[in-house]
Design a protein around this motif. Sequence first.
Motif, mmCIF file in Angstrom:
data_model
loop_
_atom_site.group_PDB
_atom_site.id
_atom_site.type_symbol
_atom_site.label_atom_id
_atom_site.label_comp_id
_atom_site.label_asym_id
_atom_site.label_seq_id
_atom_site.Cartn_x
_atom_site.Cartn_y
_atom_site.Cartn_z
ATOM 1 N N GLU A 1 4.863 18.926 1.381
ATOM 2 C CA GLU A 1 3.971 17.772 1.486
ATOM 3 C C GLU A 1 2.894 17.997 2.550
ATOM 4 O O GLU A 1 1.725 17.653 2.370
ATOM 5 N N ALA A 2 3.311 18.561 3.677
ATOM 6 C CA ALA A 2 2.404 18.739 4.805
ATOM 7 C C ALA A 2 1.555 19.997 4.691
ATOM 8 O O ALA A 2 0.579 20.156 5.424
ATOM 9 N N GLY A 3 1.952 20.897 3.791
ATOM 10 C CA GLY A 3 1.205 22.145 3.636
ATOM 11 C C GLY A 3 1.397 23.085 4.810
ATOM 12 O O GLY A 3 0.458 23.789 5.219
ATOM 13 N N ILE A 4 2.607 23.099 5.367
ATOM 14 C CA ILE A 4 2.908 23.964 6.501
ATOM 15 C C ILE A 4 4.157 24.788 6.200
ATOM 16 O O ILE A 4 4.927 24.455 5.288
ATOM 17 N N GLU B 1 19.201 13.432 0.128
ATOM 18 C CA GLU B 1 18.861 14.846 0.013
ATOM 19 C C GLU B 1 19.594 15.664 1.078
ATOM 20 O O GLU B 1 19.851 15.184 2.182
ATOM 21 N N ARG B 2 19.906 16.914 0.738
ATOM 22 C CA ARG B 2 20.469 17.817 1.744
ATOM 23 C C ARG B 2 19.361 18.221 2.709
ATOM 24 O O ARG B 2 18.187 18.232 2.353
ATOM 25 N N ARG B 3 19.746 18.571 3.932
ATOM 26 C CA ARG B 3 18.734 18.863 4.955
ATOM 27 C C ARG B 3 17.808 20.004 4.531
ATOM 28 O O ARG B 3 16.591 19.935 4.725
ATOM 29 N N LYS B 4 18.372 21.042 3.952
ATOM 30 C CA LYS B 4 17.551 22.179 3.532
ATOM 31 C C LYS B 4 16.488 21.747 2.529
ATOM 32 O O LYS B 4 15.317 22.154 2.609
ATOM 33 N N GLU B 5 16.892 20.917 1.568
ATOM 34 C CA GLU B 5 15.948 20.432 0.560
ATOM 35 C C GLU B 5 14.912 19.510 1.183
ATOM 36 O O GLU B 5 13.727 19.546 0.831
ATOM 37 N N ALA B 6 15.368 18.659 2.126
ATOM 38 C CA ALA B 6 14.457 17.725 2.783
ATOM 39 C C ALA B 6 13.399 18.474 3.584
ATOM 40 O O ALA B 6 12.209 18.129 3.563
ATOM 41 N N ILE B 7 13.810 19.510 4.303
ATOM 42 C CA ILE B 7 12.869 20.310 5.094
ATOM 43 C C ILE B 7 11.848 20.984 4.197
ATOM 44 O O ILE B 7 10.646 20.990 4.486
ATOM 45 N N LYS C 1 7.915 26.174 6.169
ATOM 46 C CA LYS C 1 9.206 25.498 6.325
ATOM 47 C C LYS C 1 9.779 25.728 7.727
ATOM 48 O O LYS C 1 10.470 24.860 8.272
ATOM 49 N N ARG C 2 9.457 26.884 8.297
ATOM 50 C CA ARG C 2 9.976 27.212 9.622
ATOM 51 C C ARG C 2 9.510 26.197 10.662
ATOM 52 O O ARG C 2 10.256 25.832 11.575
ATOM 53 N N ASP C 3 8.277 25.721 10.524
ATOM 54 C CA ASP C 3 7.754 24.741 11.490
ATOM 55 C C ASP C 3 8.545 23.441 11.442
ATOM 56 O O ASP C 3 8.840 22.833 12.481
ATOM 57 N N VAL C 4 8.875 23.012 10.244
ATOM 58 C CA VAL C 4 9.650 21.772 10.094
ATOM 59 C C VAL C 4 11.070 21.990 10.602
ATOM 60 O O VAL C 4 11.634 21.139 11.305
ATOM 61 N N PHE C 5 11.644 23.126 10.254
ATOM 62 C CA PHE C 5 13.005 23.454 10.701
ATOM 63 C C PHE C 5 13.087 23.451 12.221
ATOM 64 O O PHE C 5 14.012 22.873 12.810
ATOM 65 N N GLU D 1 0.836 -1.202 0.000
ATOM 66 C CA GLU D 1 0.000 0.000 0.000
ATOM 67 C C GLU D 1 0.871 1.252 0.000
ATOM 68 O O GLU D 1 1.931 1.286 0.633
ATOM 69 N N GLY D 2 0.434 2.285 -0.702
ATOM 70 C CA GLY D 2 1.162 3.543 -0.701
ATOM 71 C C GLY D 2 1.060 4.255 0.635
ATOM 72 O O GLY D 2 0.235 3.902 1.488
ATOM 73 N N ALA D 3 1.897 5.260 0.826
ATOM 74 C CA ALA D 3 1.888 6.021 2.073
ATOM 75 C C ALA D 3 0.555 6.740 2.236
ATOM 76 O O ALA D 3 -0.001 7.263 1.267
ATOM 77 N N PRO D 4 0.019 6.768 3.443
ATOM 78 C CA PRO D 4 -1.268 7.441 3.661
ATOM 79 C C PRO D 4 -1.145 8.947 3.497
ATOM 80 O O PRO D 4 -0.088 9.533 3.758
ATOM 81 N N VAL D 5 -2.218 9.558 3.050
ATOM 82 C CA VAL D 5 -2.268 11.014 2.933
ATOM 83 C C VAL D 5 -2.733 11.555 4.279
ATOM 84 O O VAL D 5 -3.808 11.233 4.754
ATOM 85 N N ARG D 6 -1.903 12.383 4.897
ATOM 86 C CA ARG D 6 -2.261 12.915 6.207
ATOM 87 C C ARG D 6 -2.372 14.429 6.142
ATOM 88 O O ARG D 6 -1.610 15.087 5.444
ATOM 89 N N GLY D 7 -3.302 14.961 6.883
ATOM 90 C CA GLY D 7 -3.432 16.403 6.982
ATOM 91 C C GLY D 7 -2.370 16.969 7.896
ATOM 92 O O GLY D 7 -1.761 16.243 8.697
ATOM 93 N N ALA D 8 -2.152 18.277 7.824
ATOM 94 C CA ALA D 8 -1.120 18.913 8.642
ATOM 95 C C ALA D 8 -1.383 18.707 10.132
ATOM 96 O O ALA D 8 -0.457 18.579 10.931
ATOM 97 N N ASP D 9 -2.674 18.630 10.513
ATOM 98 C CA ASP D 9 -2.994 18.470 11.925
ATOM 99 C C ASP D 9 -2.680 17.071 12.445
ATOM 100 O O ASP D 9 -2.680 16.829 13.650
ATOM 101 N N GLU D 10 -2.426 16.121 11.530
ATOM 102 C CA GLU D 10 -2.095 14.759 11.931
ATOM 103 C C GLU D 10 -0.596 14.547 12.075
ATOM 104 O O GLU D 10 -0.156 13.501 12.542
ATOM 105 N N LEU D 11 0.199 15.519 11.662
ATOM 106 C CA LEU D 11 1.645 15.366 11.666
ATOM 107 C C LEU D 11 2.227 16.061 12.892
ATOM 108 O O LEU D 11 2.298 17.284 12.942
ATOM 109 N N ASP D 12 2.670 15.275 13.872
ATOM 110 C CA ASP D 12 3.314 15.883 15.028
ATOM 111 C C ASP D 12 4.787 16.118 14.714
ATOM 112 O O ASP D 12 5.286 15.770 13.627
#
Length: 288
Positions: free
Chosen positions: A265-268, A253-259, A270-274, A226-237
């Motif tokens: 993907e999460a629709g949030i 991937e370099r960290r900057k690109e990965a972030i 970049k600062r939040d991921v960083f 099965e493919g990866a589930p689609v999760r909303g931003a509120d589901e991603l801690d």
Amino acid sequence: MTTAPGTLVLAGTPIGDITDAPPRLAQELAGADVVAAEDTRRLRRLTQALGVQPAGRVVSYFEGNEAARTPELVEALLDGSRVLLVTDAGMPSVSDPGYRLVAAAVAKDIRVTAVPGPSAVLTALALSGLPVDRFCFEGFLPRKAGERLSRLKEVAEERRTLVYFEAPHRLDDTLAAMAEVFGKDRRAAVCRELTKTYEEIKRGPLEELAAWAAEGVRGEITVVVEGAPVRGADELDADELVRRVQVREEAGERRKEAIAAVAAEAGIPKRDVFDAVVAAKNAARTGA
């Protein structure tokens, strides 16, 4: 007078049940000027079962001699021959010899056509019970554990259904690695001996399938995941965001690109991921 180039015919062969052979296969086997077979002994059994005798020259064409034999077959095609390519099972060039010859023929403007036949990829996909509207075929995974994990991490967030071939003696290790990378609850199906007498479709979470395979499995194996589930931003801690970044970094991937990719993907922002990545790094440093 210049001779017109011949035709390269890729012919699908049965993946199990001989009666699945398309009618055109016998016609092409009888009429081809050259039959290039992955295993000439298996070809002989196939032709005997179909009641046909190749009139043309039969040559071997397998992984070990593919590079050396391709120029010879291209020369035959340029001289006007009809060359039929068959592998042990399924469609030539799909995880089997053939791609090199097709590419060489196309480069010389030689006509390439096909006799469609059974496909383990599509058969397993249809029987899996998993989504079939979008999928990607990943072939065989690397044999070495580290390389296998790296390859799986590359598609950890792939949302399309994934299809793999695997050897029976490596199946338990592969399913365990998939459970580690994709998650133990990701649904999958192990399709064994498709269209044969002992056909079996084992469905369930990856962790359960890995435990089942550890007892020993035989036969030709196709794994559908099965493919990866689609999760909303509120589901991603924060932990999930950090995990996704790590997966991408481990895939090269370099960290900057990965972030940036995880944020998109999460629709949030970049600062939040960083911030999540920095917090995890600091926690690991202090042992918190």
